[in-house]
Design an enzyme around this catalytic site. Sequence first.
Site, PDB file in Angstrom:
ATOM      1  CB  SER A 120      -0.954  -0.025   1.188  1.00  0.00           C
ATOM      2  OG  SER A 120      -1.861   1.063   1.128  1.00  0.00           O
ATOM      3  CG  HIS A 121       0.127   3.860   3.203  1.00  0.00           C
ATOM      4  ND1 HIS A 121      -0.752   2.813   3.369  1.00  0.00           N
ATOM      5  CD2 HIS A 121       0.494   4.252   4.445  1.00  0.00           C
ATOM      6  CE1 HIS A 121      -0.901   2.588   4.672  1.00  0.00           C
ATOM      7  NE2 HIS A 121      -0.162   3.438   5.343  1.00  0.00           N
ATOM      8  CG  ASP A 284      -1.920   4.751  -1.944  1.00  0.00           C
ATOM      9  OD1 ASP A 284      -2.615   4.712  -2.977  1.00  0.00           O
ATOM     10  OD2 ASP A 284      -1.974   3.861  -1.068  1.00  0.00           O
ATOM     11  CG  ASP A 286      -2.316   0.081  -3.043  1.00  0.00           C
ATOM     12  OD1 ASP A 286      -2.311   1.223  -2.526  1.00  0.00           O
ATOM     13  OD2 ASP A 286      -3.074  -0.828  -2.653  1.00  0.00           O
ATOM     14  CG  ASP A 288      -5.510   1.686  -1.802  1.00  0.00           C
ATOM     15  OD1 ASP A 288      -4.648   2.541  -1.507  1.00  0.00           O
ATOM     16  OD2 ASP A 288      -5.655   0.630  -1.154  1.00  0.00           O
ATOM     17  NE  ARG A 289      -3.904   4.207   2.294  1.00  0.00           N
ATOM     18  CZ  ARG A 289      -3.747   4.159   3.611  1.00  0.00           C
ATOM     19  NH1 ARG A 289      -3.542   5.251   4.300  1.00  0.00           N
ATOM     20  NH2 ARG A 289      -3.780   3.001   4.248  1.00  0.00           N
ATOM     21  CE  LYS A 383      -7.337   2.375   1.317  1.00  0.00           C
ATOM     22  NZ  LYS A 383      -7.591   1.099   1.979  1.00  0.00           N
TER      23      LYS A 383
END
Length: 550
Positions: A120-121, A284, A286, A288-289, A383
């Site tokens: 992720s982030h 971010d 991946d 999704d943010r 998201k």
Amino acid sequence: MAIQTVATRPMAGQQPGTSGLRKKTAVFCQPHYLENFVQSVFDTVAGDGAAGHADAGRTLVLGGDGRYHNRAAIQTIVKMAAAHGYAAVLVGQGGILSTPAASCVIRQRGAAGGLILSASHNPGGADGDFGIKYNIAAGGPAPTSVTDAIYRRTENITHYRISDAPDLDLDRIGVHQLDGMRVEVIDPVADYAQLMARLFDFDAMRQLFRNGFTMCFDGMHAVSGPYARAILEGMLGAPKGTVINGVPLEDFGGGHPDPNPVNAAQLIALMARPDAPDFGAASDGDGDRNMIVGRQFAVTPSDSLAVLAANATVAPGYRAGLLGIARSMPTSRAADQVARALGIPCHETPTGWKYFGTLLDAGMATLCGEESYGTGSNHVREKDGVWAVLFWLNLLAASGNSVEQIVTAHWARFGRHYYSRHDYEAIDAAAAHLLMDDLRIKLPALAGQSLNGHTVDSADDFSYTDPVDGATAHQQGVRIVMTDGSRIVFRLSGTGTDGATLRVYFELYEPDPARQQRPVQQALMSLIAAAESVASIALQTGRASPSVIT
């Protein structure tokens, strides 16, 4: 080419209840580590597959955010899928596939599920983090029942199966064959871009840019760069250079790909200039943010969710209105105000996108959001950073107003929820758990007490029962609610790989427009002092101040 059965031993890593496995990259590079987890997933979702064909006829979607070890991991997983009799694997070109795009492909192509490679982030690179998770056929993260079963399997695994086929060319779009399995390298953007064009008014956005509207999208050298370039600069006609840091790099350019005012400092500095673009956004690791920024005006994720919900019908895909809104418990209650005005439910869930999945699948919610810069809807089951940016663009095009005008008008109508999150990162895990345990002991006696001028109305440790499948989650965050509606929430985050991260959330509702322009930290000062008085954060953690304030 042949299928090999490799002896192995149980692994340590994933914890029960977590949606996947996230560790230091060096841990994933150990012999058999990734293979053990993937074998455990395949054993769990399709039986033990002793004959090697338990997954016959099924399609697996595979891709990641391009961080270090992404390509090597994909080669391993493709060969393991062939050894388990999968009919086909769909792989993003170059191993690239954002998390929301993977969800989109799973749903649109009718896949059995997908493996997404990302932390992720979190930072990337050889010294950074790596991760993997399984998404189900609905496109969302596997529910707790599945992830717990995967965890149990990792505890007693004895072997894994893998093809000895040579590596595939991941950079050439087209179809390959590997031990009788079809491997299709796909354009990672195409399916997703087509979905976005159905949801939003691309003609209005094209006209916006033709009229001289300016924008900066910071891809943070992460996965969303190619999506933003293809859609914003390609399909919508934004000027070349609108997307900065748009090439995914294995170490994200040495940065921390978390779109907040601290880590996206380049964008924040640009948007603070007198000659700033009209609109700024970032995504971010991946994809999704999202972070939304106006000219000299930052939008909190909680407000972003509320604003989009209040104005959802400007977008073609949401013209019929919303079925409901869902937010994570720590997210501000700004969306609750909108839901009441619209006469629809607002669901409060634990942190974690999987908790929204059952609500979306059951038609109980349309928009969802988390305070950690995550917003999405029922178009996929994750998201979605680029989706949120396009939604804002659609709103800007339809209203003709600036970001600041839209948000301040929203506050005047619904009231302002002053909101901030203080993160204490990489603290001693034992100290962090002791702090939370001490808070839980204090909870029964807090009601009626005065904390720095605020009277406590209620205090509890948030628990959740899913209204669809009855699944439960406990100890999801200590929340202290004041008689004036203010809140303090304490929660340990599971996204880091070093020590523990304590997150403290502050929320103060201000209905009076005359008092809605105070600086955020100043408005929350009394709540911040109240949190210290009840939790002794400095004493318990050894930190005099937070690592990050957002």
